[in-house]
Design an enzyme around this catalytic site. Structure first.
Site, PDB file in Angstrom:
ATOM      1  N   ASP A  20       8.844   8.032 128.809  1.00  0.00           N
ATOM      2  CA  ASP A  20       9.099   8.362 127.405  1.00  0.00           C
ATOM      3  C   ASP A  20      10.569   8.149 127.039  1.00  0.00           C
ATOM      4  O   ASP A  20      11.448   8.283 127.884  1.00  0.00           O
ATOM      5  CB  ASP A  20       8.691   9.825 127.151  1.00  0.00           C
ATOM      6  N   GLY A  21      10.798   7.829 125.785  1.00  0.00           N
ATOM      7  CA  GLY A  21      12.167   7.755 125.269  1.00  0.00           C
ATOM      8  C   GLY A  21      12.639   6.349 124.893  1.00  0.00           C
ATOM      9  O   GLY A  21      13.825   6.165 124.601  1.00  0.00           O
ATOM     10  N   GLY A  23      12.014   4.657 122.181  1.00  0.00           N
ATOM     11  CA  GLY A  23      12.420   4.632 120.777  1.00  0.00           C
ATOM     12  C   GLY A  23      13.806   5.237 120.586  1.00  0.00           C
ATOM     13  O   GLY A  23      14.651   4.682 119.880  1.00  0.00           O
ATOM     14  N   ARG A  24      14.031   6.384 121.249  1.00  0.00           N
ATOM     15  CA  ARG A  24      15.342   7.039 121.122  1.00  0.00           C
ATOM     16  C   ARG A  24      16.446   6.210 121.764  1.00  0.00           C
ATOM     17  O   ARG A  24      17.574   6.178 121.287  1.00  0.00           O
ATOM     18  CB  ARG A  24      15.287   8.444 121.739  1.00  0.00           C
ATOM     19  N   TRP A  25      16.120   5.512 122.835  1.00  0.00           N
ATOM     20  CA  TRP A  25      17.105   4.639 123.490  1.00  0.00           C
ATOM     21  C   TRP A  25      17.563   3.565 122.497  1.00  0.00           C
ATOM     22  O   TRP A  25      18.753   3.287 122.357  1.00  0.00           O
ATOM     23  CB  TRP A  25      16.469   3.984 124.722  1.00  0.00           C
ATOM     24  N   HIS A  37      11.357  -0.741 123.949  1.00  0.00           N
ATOM     25  CA  HIS A  37      10.160  -1.019 124.751  1.00  0.00           C
ATOM     26  C   HIS A  37      10.418  -2.175 125.720  1.00  0.00           C
ATOM     27  O   HIS A  37       9.997  -2.132 126.873  1.00  0.00           O
ATOM     28  CB  HIS A  37       8.964  -1.346 123.849  1.00  0.00           C
ATOM     29  N   GLU A  67      -3.593   8.204 121.667  1.00  0.00           N
ATOM     30  CA  GLU A  67      -2.946   8.647 120.427  1.00  0.00           C
ATOM     31  C   GLU A  67      -1.907   7.631 119.941  1.00  0.00           C
ATOM     32  O   GLU A  67      -1.557   7.605 118.758  1.00  0.00           O
ATOM     33  CB  GLU A  67      -2.304  10.026 120.634  1.00  0.00           C
ATOM     34  N   LEU A 131       0.861  -0.446 148.079  1.00  0.00           N
ATOM     35  CA  LEU A 131       1.030   0.492 146.958  1.00  0.00           C
ATOM     36  C   LEU A 131      -0.100   0.252 145.973  1.00  0.00           C
ATOM     37  O   LEU A 131      -0.397  -0.891 145.641  1.00  0.00           O
ATOM     38  CB  LEU A 131       2.373   0.219 146.260  1.00  0.00           C
ATOM     39  N   SER A 196       1.152  15.684 127.002  1.00  0.00           N
ATOM     40  CA  SER A 196       0.715  14.659 126.040  1.00  0.00           C
ATOM     41  C   SER A 196      -0.601  13.983 126.459  1.00  0.00           C
ATOM     42  O   SER A 196      -0.712  12.745 126.409  1.00  0.00           O
ATOM     43  CB  SER A 196       1.814  13.617 125.807  1.00  0.00           C
ATOM     44  N   GLU A 207       3.187  19.123 140.748  1.00  0.00           N
ATOM     45  CA  GLU A 207       4.542  19.619 140.485  1.00  0.00           C
ATOM     46  C   GLU A 207       5.151  18.763 139.381  1.00  0.00           C
ATOM     47  O   GLU A 207       4.943  17.549 139.350  1.00  0.00           O
ATOM     48  CB  GLU A 207       5.409  19.506 141.750  1.00  0.00           C
TER      49      GLU A 207
HETATM   50  C1  IPE Z   1       3.330   9.863 125.863  1.00  0.00           C
HETATM   51  O1  IPE Z   1       4.474   9.703 125.070  1.00  0.00           O
HETATM   52  C2  IPE Z   1       2.628   8.564 126.049  1.00  0.00           C
HETATM   53  C3  IPE Z   1       3.339   7.545 126.829  1.00  0.00           C
HETATM   54  C4  IPE Z   1       4.510   7.688 127.395  1.00  0.00           C
HETATM   55  C5  IPE Z   1       2.647   6.304 126.974  1.00  0.00           C
HETATM   56  P1  IPE Z   1       4.461   9.979 123.504  1.00  0.00           P
HETATM   57  O2  IPE Z   1       5.829   9.676 123.039  1.00  0.00           O
HETATM   58  O3  IPE Z   1       3.339   9.257 122.856  1.00  0.00           O
HETATM   59  O4  IPE Z   1       4.152  11.542 123.457  1.00  0.00           O
HETATM   60  P2  IPE Z   1       4.491  12.644 122.360  1.00  0.00           P
HETATM   61  O5  IPE Z   1       3.983  12.105 121.042  1.00  0.00           O
HETATM   62  O6  IPE Z   1       5.968  12.817 122.354  1.00  0.00           O
HETATM   63  O7  IPE Z   1       3.784  13.865 122.825  1.00  0.00           O
HETATM   64  C1  IPE Z   2       7.543   5.674 125.296  1.00  0.00           C
HETATM   65  O1  IPE Z   2       8.607   5.695 124.404  1.00  0.00           O
HETATM   66  C2  IPE Z   2       6.658   4.474 125.109  1.00  0.00           C
HETATM   67  C3  IPE Z   2       5.346   4.782 124.538  1.00  0.00           C
HETATM   68  C4  IPE Z   2       4.919   5.967 124.211  1.00  0.00           C
HETATM   69  C5  IPE Z   2       4.447   3.672 124.318  1.00  0.00           C
HETATM   70  P1  IPE Z   2       8.441   6.170 122.893  1.00  0.00           P
HETATM   71  O2  IPE Z   2       8.104   4.978 122.072  1.00  0.00           O
HETATM   72  O3  IPE Z   2       7.515   7.307 122.787  1.00  0.00           O
HETATM   73  O4  IPE Z   2       9.946   6.628 122.597  1.00  0.00           O
HETATM   74  P2  IPE Z   2      10.414   7.889 121.763  1.00  0.00           P
HETATM   75  O5  IPE Z   2       9.685   9.089 122.299  1.00  0.00           O
HETATM   76  O6  IPE Z   2      10.075   7.612 120.344  1.00  0.00           O
HETATM   77  O7  IPE Z   2      11.883   7.956 122.009  1.00  0.00           O
HETATM   78 MG    MG Z   3       7.766   9.322 122.909  1.00  0.00          MG
END
Ligand code: IPE
Ligand code: IPE
Ligand code: MG
Length: 244
Positions: A20-21, A23-25, A37, A67, A131, A196, A207
């Site tokens: 995750d993250g 988008g914020r990056w 991405h 989702e 793996l 999520s 864990e």
């Molecule tokens: C969870 O991240 C799904 C993936 C990393 C693929 P999201 O960014 O979709 O989750 P929420 O919306 O913050 O819970």
């Molecule tokens: C994870 O990064 C990738 C997917 C969920 C597909 P996000 O796209 O959720 O990035 P944020 O949470 O908006 O930073």
């Molecule tokens: Mg996210």
């Protein structure tokens, strides 16, 4: 790294990661989300290589949730394009490195060409044993559980399964992760501390390690630090705390 090698016998058999993250990056750099991405795909390569090097037998990566279909079409297209590129360009190398690929998630929602590439990659790598890389695409834990329940109910209605015989083991065998051990360790990047809808059944006793690092910045060192933290944990499975 030293810590990991010393404790090799207790290394997790299965690590699952919520990547995750992205988008914020990108936002932090004034870039479009797509750039995050794309950078995230490099982090995928790093952790797959690291998992193989560390000797972790199973790695599951959450790539796209059920989702996530709700995101703008342009972003969904970008993510599906990246997946295509990954499948097209990485499978030969993964195969060479002894990686077996398995994909979980609602496959019927994916484009036919992606489904074909997944099927080919799975069958090409099926005998590899270094793996097992499980990629969760269009995956949702609740959806997986409902699908398993529906399948077992239809078997019961057809008289092929005795409802009384449905226990945890049989239920687990109806899930997509059939044959894969439950994750010992769940890592989530980006500072969010929630599941999520990821591997709800399988993480019953997993864990969890949460890190503020955004996924595109996640390094091999971050990975080994998370494993080192896992190695400090005492897993109890409901038993009394051990003395001494
Ligand atoms: C969870 O991240 C799904 C993936 C990393 C693929 P999201 O960014 O979709 O989750 P929420 O919306 O913050 O819970
Ligand atoms: C994870 O990064 C990738 C997917 C969920 C597909 P996000 O796209 O959720 O990035 P944020 O949470 O908006 O930073
Ligand atoms: Mg996210």
């Amino acid at each position: 790294m030293v810590a990991i090698e010393r404790m090799e016998s207790s290394l997790p058999s299965h690590v699952a990661i919520i990547m995750d993250g992205n988008g914020r990056w990108a936002k932090a750099r004034g870039l479009p989300r797509a750039a995050g991405h794309r950078k995230g795909a490099d982090a995928v390569r790093r952790v797959v290589e690291a998992a193989a090097d560390f000797g972790i037998p199973y790695l599951t990566l959450f790539s796209f949730s059920c989702e996530n279909w709700k995101r703008p079409l342009s972003e969904v297209d970008e993510l599906m394009g990246l997946l295509r590129r990954y499948l097209r360009s990485e499978i030969a190398e993964l195969h060479e490195k002894g990686v077996r690929l398995r994909v979980i998630g609602e496959r019927h929602r994916l484009a036919p060409d992606i489904v074909r590439m997944i099927e080919e990659a799975e069958s090409r790598t099926r005998d590899n044993s270094r793996l097992t890389l499980v990629i969760a695409i269009s995956y949702g834990g609740r959806q997986e559980i409902v699908n398993a329940a529906r399948w077992l109910a239809s078997k019961a209605a057809a008289g092929e399964v005795d409802p009384e015989a449905i226990d945890q083991e049989l239920f687990a065998s109806a899930l997509e992760t059939q044959g894969i051990p439950d994750p010992d360790l769940l890592i989530r990047t980006s500072g969010e501390q929630r599941i999520s809808n990821f591997l709800l059944w399988q993480l019953a006793y997993g864990e969890m390690v949460f890190t503020d690092r955004l996924w595109p910045d996640f390094t091999r060192e971050d990975f080994s630090a998370a494993i080192a933290e896992y190695l400090q944990r005492e897993r109890r499975y409901g038993a009394a705390i051990s003395s001494g």
